[in-house]
Design a protein around this motif. Structure first.
Motif, short mmCIF file in Angstrom:
data_model
loop_
_atom_site.label_atom_id
_atom_site.label_comp_id
_atom_site.label_asym_id
_atom_site.label_seq_id
_atom_site.Cartn_x
_atom_site.Cartn_y
_atom_site.Cartn_z
N VAL A 22 1.29 -1.48 -0.06
CA VAL A 22 0.30 -0.36 -0.26
C VAL A 22 0.63 1.23 -0.14
CG1 VAL A 22 -1.99 1.30 1.03
CG2 VAL A 22 -1.53 -1.14 0.98
N VAL A 23 1.98 1.24 0.71
CA VAL A 23 2.34 2.75 1.38
C VAL A 23 3.73 2.65 -0.49
CG1 VAL A 23 5.03 3.06 1.97
CG2 VAL A 23 2.93 2.70 3.20
N LEU A 24 4.02 1.43 -1.00
CA LEU A 24 4.79 2.16 -2.51
C LEU A 24 3.57 1.99 -3.27
CD1 LEU A 24 6.94 -1.27 -2.58
CD2 LEU A 24 7.74 0.38 -2.42
N THR A 25 2.64 1.77 -3.46
CA THR A 25 1.71 2.38 -3.76
C THR A 25 0.97 3.30 -4.54
OG1 THR A 25 0.50 -0.25 -4.25
CG2 THR A 25 -0.93 1.85 -4.95
N ALA A 26 0.88 4.03 -3.08
CA ALA A 26 0.41 5.44 -3.15
C ALA A 26 1.54 6.49 -2.56
CB ALA A 26 0.23 5.90 -0.77
N LEU A 27 3.09 6.04 -2.52
CA LEU A 27 4.07 6.85 -3.05
C LEU A 27 5.11 6.31 -4.74
CD1 LEU A 27 6.01 8.87 -2.71
CD2 LEU A 27 7.65 7.62 -1.36
N ALA A 28 5.90 5.00 -4.42
CA ALA A 28 6.33 5.07 -6.05
C ALA A 28 5.71 4.48 -6.77
CB ALA A 28 7.49 3.26 -5.06
N ALA A 29 4.61 3.44 -6.50
CA ALA A 29 4.13 3.71 -8.03
C ALA A 29 3.39 5.05 -8.71
CB ALA A 29 2.79 2.50 -7.18
N ALA A 30 2.60 5.81 -7.49
CA ALA A 30 2.46 6.83 -7.94
C ALA A 30 3.01 7.75 -8.31
CB ALA A 30 1.30 7.98 -6.81
N LEU A 31 4.29 7.78 -7.93
CA LEU A 31 4.94 8.95 -8.69
C LEU A 31 5.78 7.89 -10.22
CD1 LEU A 31 7.00 10.58 -9.36
CD2 LEU A 31 9.12 9.06 -7.53
N LEU A 32 5.22 6.83 -10.33
CA LEU A 32 6.02 5.94 -11.45
C LEU A 32 5.16 6.38 -12.66
CD1 LEU A 32 8.07 3.74 -10.16
CD2 LEU A 32 9.27 5.90 -10.94
N ALA A 33 3.96 5.47 -11.92
CA ALA A 33 2.90 5.35 -12.88
C ALA A 33 1.42 5.79 -12.55
CB ALA A 33 2.28 3.57 -12.62
N GLY A 34 1.36 6.97 -12.48
CA GLY A 34 1.22 7.75 -11.98
C GLY A 34 -0.68 7.51 -10.92
N ASP A 398 10.98 0.29 -12.19
CA ASP A 398 10.08 -0.94 -11.37
C ASP A 398 9.78 0.18 -10.11
OD1 ASP A 398 9.31 -2.68 -9.67
OD2 ASP A 398 10.98 -4.67 -9.58
N PRO A 399 8.94 0.08 -9.80
CA PRO A 399 8.73 0.65 -8.02
C PRO A 399 9.16 -0.08 -7.18
CG PRO A 399 6.80 0.72 -9.42
CD PRO A 399 7.56 -0.30 -10.08
N ALA A 400 9.13 -1.48 -6.81
CA ALA A 400 8.78 -2.04 -5.80
C ALA A 400 10.81 -2.16 -5.69
CB ALA A 400 8.29 -2.96 -5.90
N GLN A 401 11.39 -2.03 -6.29
CA GLN A 401 12.55 -1.79 -6.72
C GLN A 401 13.49 -0.41 -6.40
OE1 GLN A 401 14.81 -4.60 -6.03
NE2 GLN A 401 12.18 -6.40 -5.90
N ALA A 402 13.52 0.05 -7.48
CA ALA A 402 14.03 1.34 -7.64
C ALA A 402 14.15 2.17 -6.56
CB ALA A 402 13.99 1.96 -9.23
N PHE A 403 12.78 2.26 -5.95
CA PHE A 403 12.43 3.89 -5.23
C PHE A 403 12.78 3.39 -4.29
CE2 PHE A 403 9.83 5.82 -2.38
CZ PHE A 403 10.52 6.65 -2.50
N PRO A 404 12.91 2.08 -2.84
CA PRO A 404 13.62 2.01 -2.01
C PRO A 404 15.46 2.12 -1.71
CG PRO A 404 11.19 0.58 -2.21
CD PRO A 404 11.65 0.69 -4.41
N LYS A 405 15.28 0.81 -3.18
CA LYS A 405 16.69 1.58 -2.46
C LYS A 405 17.50 2.24 -2.73
CE LYS A 405 20.96 -0.60 -5.47
NZ LYS A 405 20.85 -1.05 -6.88
N ALA A 406 17.37 3.62 -3.97
CA ALA A 406 17.42 4.72 -3.70
C ALA A 406 17.88 5.88 -2.72
CB ALA A 406 16.80 5.66 -4.84
N LEU A 407 15.86 5.30 -2.31
CA LEU A 407 15.43 5.95 -0.63
C LEU A 407 16.94 5.75 0.67
CD1 LEU A 407 13.84 7.97 0.64
CD2 LEU A 407 12.32 5.80 1.24
N ASN A 408 16.56 3.82 -0.21
CA ASN A 408 17.26 3.09 1.88
C ASN A 408 18.57 4.51 1.89
OD1 ASN A 408 18.52 1.56 3.70
ND2 ASN A 408 19.48 0.72 1.98
N LYS A 409 19.64 4.19 -0.15
CA LYS A 409 20.94 4.78 0.52
C LYS A 409 21.15 6.19 0.51
CE LYS A 409 24.64 5.53 -2.53
NZ LYS A 409 24.91 7.05 -2.74
N LEU A 410 19.80 7.27 0.24
CA LEU A 410 20.09 8.30 0.58
C LEU A 410 19.61 8.87 1.64
CD1 LEU A 410 19.44 11.35 -0.53
CD2 LEU A 410 17.17 10.98 -0.24
#
Length: 422
Positions: A22-34, A398-410
């Motif tokens: 749900v969180v990924l849908t609310a942020l990453a998926a929305a960001l990536l897929a609208g 892929d929001p489940a991979q690209a976003f969490p990985k970059a956010l974690n590093k940041l």
């Protein structure tokens, strides 16, 4: 930190997986897929002369520039970020302001900030609680009797997402099914992104659906809760949420670039463009969604802001300048059944444990609307913050991979000195 940002154990692993989805849908998926929210437009003649102010003297921090470049390398169009800590302030950006152009995103740019709006709204509610105008554990039905709300739903439950009300922008269930609500993804959202919604019609839609669970027995992130909070604020004060936010937060903190635009569909001032990738008749298409109507998420994700204003607000909130200490403590009490990429949920903020090798507790509330994402992090004393805006482009990510990985590093680079937290 571990390979991904720390998550909190829920009652079952299955519940945690759904919460993260749900969180990924609310942020990453929305960001990536609208998904999830509309975006807003910028006047075509906006100047970009202030695009990239240099960091203050002594603030050459290549690890931060590299961390935001990682988002661009992962396929995002652009990113602007502001970090305030013991070394002073650092600002930077990476990527492009607009596809096909070379200018970077403006570091003073405005953007659709999505669900960071919820932290502002929760703050207004808690100020009213401090004034004795609202009872934190009082039934919401007592203030809004005409809606037919379950009388067990309290004000606290709205702010912590434990009311069980249906999420009008679509609801995920434990068995993996998704029940759609107001068009918020795909071609249907693209075609309806300028539609104007009224809070009452969204609430009526949500209340026409069965409750997800009995009030107070579970946790589920639902935009409906904060739209109900808007109606509560307006009923108690006799003024609009926009007026109350100006009176209580924006003017006192001099947040001149933050607003609730209502049905206006453009971003005024410097800004980066956001894009939405969707499938139509078997073909993938990309559309510029900088202009959109965010009335789809009243009080839940319809705000425009800047990294400077988000920093000022979150630093003031966590520094104890906006609500009394006892209510700030209530705000930071996470519900035990909540969880996901950003930590556990309190009242309008996530509470994340980064471990003893980092900063310990970290408060945040990130957000997204179609084509735009925002980040807002702070230590409990408000002295160390990270605020950012991310825009999506035409890349398939892929929001489940690209976003969490970059956010974690940041987050590791900003708050943990690049070290992994336990």
């Amino acid at each position: 930190m571990s390979e991904s940002l720390p998550t909190v154990k829920n009652s079952t692993a299955r519940t945690r997986r759904v919460s993260q989805r749900v969180v990924l849908t609310a942020l990453a998926a929305a960001l990536l897929a609208g998904a999830a929210t509309p975006a807003v437009a910028a006047p075509s003649g906006t100047a970009d002369s202030s695009a990239v102010p240099k960091a203050a003297a002594g603030q050459d921090r290549p690890e931060l520039q590299k961390a935001i470049q990682d988002f661009v390398d992962a396929g995002f169009a652009g990113m602007q970020m502001r970090v305030n800590d013991e070394r002073g302030e650092w600002v930077g950006s990476a990527g492009v302001r607009k596809l096909g152009a070379s200018a970077k995103p403006p570091t003073n740019g405005r953007f659709w900030s999505g669900s960071t709006t919820k932290a502002f709204v929760a703050t207004v509610v808690l100020q009213l609680v401090a004034e004795g105008e609202i009872g934190l554990d009082a039934p919401v039905a007592g203030y809004l009797p005409k809606l037919g709300l379950d009388r067990r739903i309290t004000v606290r439950m709205l702010l912590q997402h434990t009311s069980g009300v249906f999420n009008y922008s679509g609801e995920f269930y434990l068995d993996g099914t998704f029940v759609p609500g107001i068009p918020s993804v795909g071609k249907e959202w693209v075609d309806n992104r300028f539609h104007a919604y009224r809070p009452q019609e969204l609430v009526r839609l949500a209340l026409s659906k069965p409750a997800k669970f009995e009030p107070g027995t579970n946790w589920s992130y639902a935009n409906t809760n904060y739209t109900l909070a808007q109606l509560l604020i307006e009923k108690v004060t006799g003024r609009s949420l926009a007026e109350e936010m100006k009176r209580r937060i924006l003017r006192p903190l001099k947040l001149r670039d933050t607003e609730l635009p209502g049905n206006r569909t453009n971003i005024r001032g410097p800004h980066a463009h956001g894009y939405y990738r969707y499938e139509d008749a078997g073909q993938w298409k990309v559309v510029d969604v900088t202009r959109q109507n965010t009335s789809l998420l009243p009080a839940a994700g319809d705000m425009i802001s800047t990294t400077q204003d988000l920093h000022t607000f979150f630093s003031a909130l966590n520094g104890g300048r906006l609500i009394p200490a006892r209510l700030l403590a209530e705000m930071r009490k996470p519900h035990p059944k909540s969880g996901g990429l950003f930590g556990r949920y309190g009242l309008g903020v996530y509470v994340q444990d980064t471990g003893p090798d980092c900063v310990g507790t970290l408060l945040n509330h990130n957000g997204s609307v179609g084509g735009y994402g925002s980040l807002m992090y702070s230590t409990p004393d408000g002295k160390k913050t990270l605020t950012a805006s991310i825009t999506s482009g035409d890349a398939a990510i892929d929001p489940a991979q690209a976003f969490p990985k970059a956010l974690n590093k940041l987050v590791k680079d900003v708050f943990c000195g690049g070290k992994a937290a336990s």
